[in-house]
Write an enzyme that holds these catalytic residues in place. Structure first.
Site, PDB file in Angstrom:
ATOM      1  N   HIS A  13       0.827  -1.018  -0.049  1.00 44.63           N
ATOM      2  CA  HIS A  13       0.060  -0.115   0.188  1.00 44.63           C
ATOM      3  C   HIS A  13       0.840   1.204   0.023  1.00 44.63           C
ATOM      4  CE1 HIS A  13      -3.444   2.393   1.581  1.00 44.63           C
ATOM      5  NE2 HIS A  13      -2.701   3.236   1.364  1.00 44.63           N
ATOM      6  N   LYS A  98      -9.740   0.130  -5.246  1.00 42.99           N
ATOM      7  CA  LYS A  98      -9.430   0.802  -3.985  1.00 42.99           C
ATOM      8  C   LYS A  98     -10.928   1.399  -3.784  1.00 42.99           C
ATOM      9  CE  LYS A  98      -7.758   2.375  -0.168  1.00 42.99           C
ATOM     10  NZ  LYS A  98      -6.443   2.780  -0.102  1.00 42.99           N
ATOM     11  N   HIS A 135     -10.255   1.949   2.457  1.00 45.15           N
ATOM     12  CA  HIS A 135      -9.773   2.715   3.413  1.00 45.15           C
ATOM     13  C   HIS A 135     -11.123   3.016   4.361  1.00 45.15           C
ATOM     14  CE1 HIS A 135      -8.183   6.740   4.637  1.00 45.15           C
ATOM     15  NE2 HIS A 135      -9.634   6.903   5.184  1.00 45.15           N
ATOM     16  N   HIS A 173      -4.201   0.125   6.090  1.00 47.53           N
ATOM     17  CA  HIS A 173      -3.669   0.928   7.113  1.00 47.53           C
ATOM     18  C   HIS A 173      -4.782   1.019   8.416  1.00 47.53           C
ATOM     19  CE1 HIS A 173      -6.636   3.857   5.263  1.00 47.53           C
ATOM     20  NE2 HIS A 173      -5.936   4.163   4.536  1.00 47.53           N
TER      21      HIS A 173
END
Length: 344
Positions: A13, A98, A135, A173
């Site tokens: 990433h 994504k 995300h 993340h």
């Protein structure tokens, strides 16, 4: 242990940005990573196969001479993404899509507003053996920014994982104990990337004694209890967690402004900083799995065959780097000592 040799790692990433910035970011990543999953949030975003292949060409052109570094391309999901877009991306060799909730982070204004309408696209990803990279934050302004990851899990992530059981999902993340626990307990085919900044820092490092704009990223740094949960996750050696730097460069003046950009440019020191974390956790034997094996296995790609060696040798991250256009950029951990160094 003063030296460790591992299979050459990959970064699952990161953000290269575009144009002149590639002349800095691509070599910085290629110095120690064999492959990297490239985020598509350019302006305009990389929303289809044609744009992904064009972007890949620009990245390849920025590689150092003799480099075998390979960018792994993604496309950016919008409310208008179609099943045909997914099928064409697969034919073009695009690895994943994504999903940014609209407004969640840098260059995400074109992201998803209606997640419910994207389930046919999620099914198409699964049917075409492509991954969904998420995300995972809600964007409702009434929800505290420190709680938005947990809210996304409750509102959306559980449903995505359950409703499309054959879809591989990477929770990108992650920053909280809630996310680490969710991934650990989720079905097969759910994994997460963890950044160096979320392992090394907590929100005190961003706010105590003054605002530290170069430690500001999204998802934002959380409490030390969440930091410790992430450190425990990588220390466990679970194959559900692997390396993803979220290296995200911005010129110095864009970070140090009245509305500073989110992102930490960690490519300069990422692998060395991960080694430092694993050393602190007395878990250097787990570094190779996290950095070099788990991601490749999850993505269904062959493991690399080359190796890299890290040595215990102190050095200091530079305070500033000059971009090809002459602008300065401040790398993550600037001016701080690092205990491990990549052996040339």
């Amino acid at each position: 242990m003063n030296e460790i040799t591992i299979i050459k790692p990959d970064d699952w990433h990161l953000h290269f940005r575009d144009e002149d910035m590639l002349l800095e970011t691509v070599p910085a990543t290629a110095r120690c990573f064999a492959r990297a999953v490239v985020m598509p949030n350019l302006v305009p975003p990389v929303i289809n196969a044609e744009l992904a292949l064009s972007y890949k060409e620009r990245i390849m052109a920025a590689r150092p001479e003799g480099s075998s570094f390979t960018p792994l391309m993604t496309i950016y999901l919008t409310d208008k993404t179609s099943v045909q877009d997914i099928q064409e991306a697969k034919k073009a060799g695009v690895l994943a899509a994504k999903m940014y909730p609209a407004g969640a982070t840098t260059n995400s204004d074109s992201g998803v507003n209606s997640l419910e309408s994207l389930y046919p696209v999620f099914e198409a990803l699964a049917d075409n053996d492509m991954l969904l990279l998420i995300h995972g934050e809600v964007t409702q302004k009434h929800i505290d920014i420190f709680d938005r990851e947990k809210a996304f899990i409750d509102q959306h992530m559980v449903n995505i994982v359950e409703r499309v059981p054959h879809l591989k999902v990477v929770f990108e993340h992650i920053t909280t104990k809630d996310a680490a626990d969710f991934v650990l307990n989720a079905r097969e085919g759910v994994a997460a990337t963890i950044t160096p900044q979320h392992l090394l820092l907590n929100r005190n490092d961003m706010l105590d004694g003054g605002i530290r704009p170069h430690n500001y990223c999204l998802p934002v740094l959380k409490r030390s209890t969440h930091q410790e949960a992430l450190r425990a996750a990588v220390q466990s050696g679970s194959p559900k967690f692997f390396l993803g730097t979220d290296s995200a460069p911005h010129a110095k003046h864009r970070k140090e402004s009245d509305c500073g950009c989110a992102g930490c440019y960690s490519a300069w020191s990422a692998l060395e900083l991960y080694a430092q974390v694993f050393d602190e956790l007395d878990a250097l034997d787990k570094l190779e799995g996290f950095a070099s094996l788990h991601g490749a296995d999850f993505y269904g790609l062959p493991r690399n065959t080359q190796t890299v060696t890290l040595i215990r040798e102190p050095w200091e991250v530079p305070n500033s780097i000059t971009l090809p256009n002459g602008e300065p950029i401040v790398p993550f951990f600037a001016g701080k000592p690092v205990a491990w160094k990549l052996k040339k």
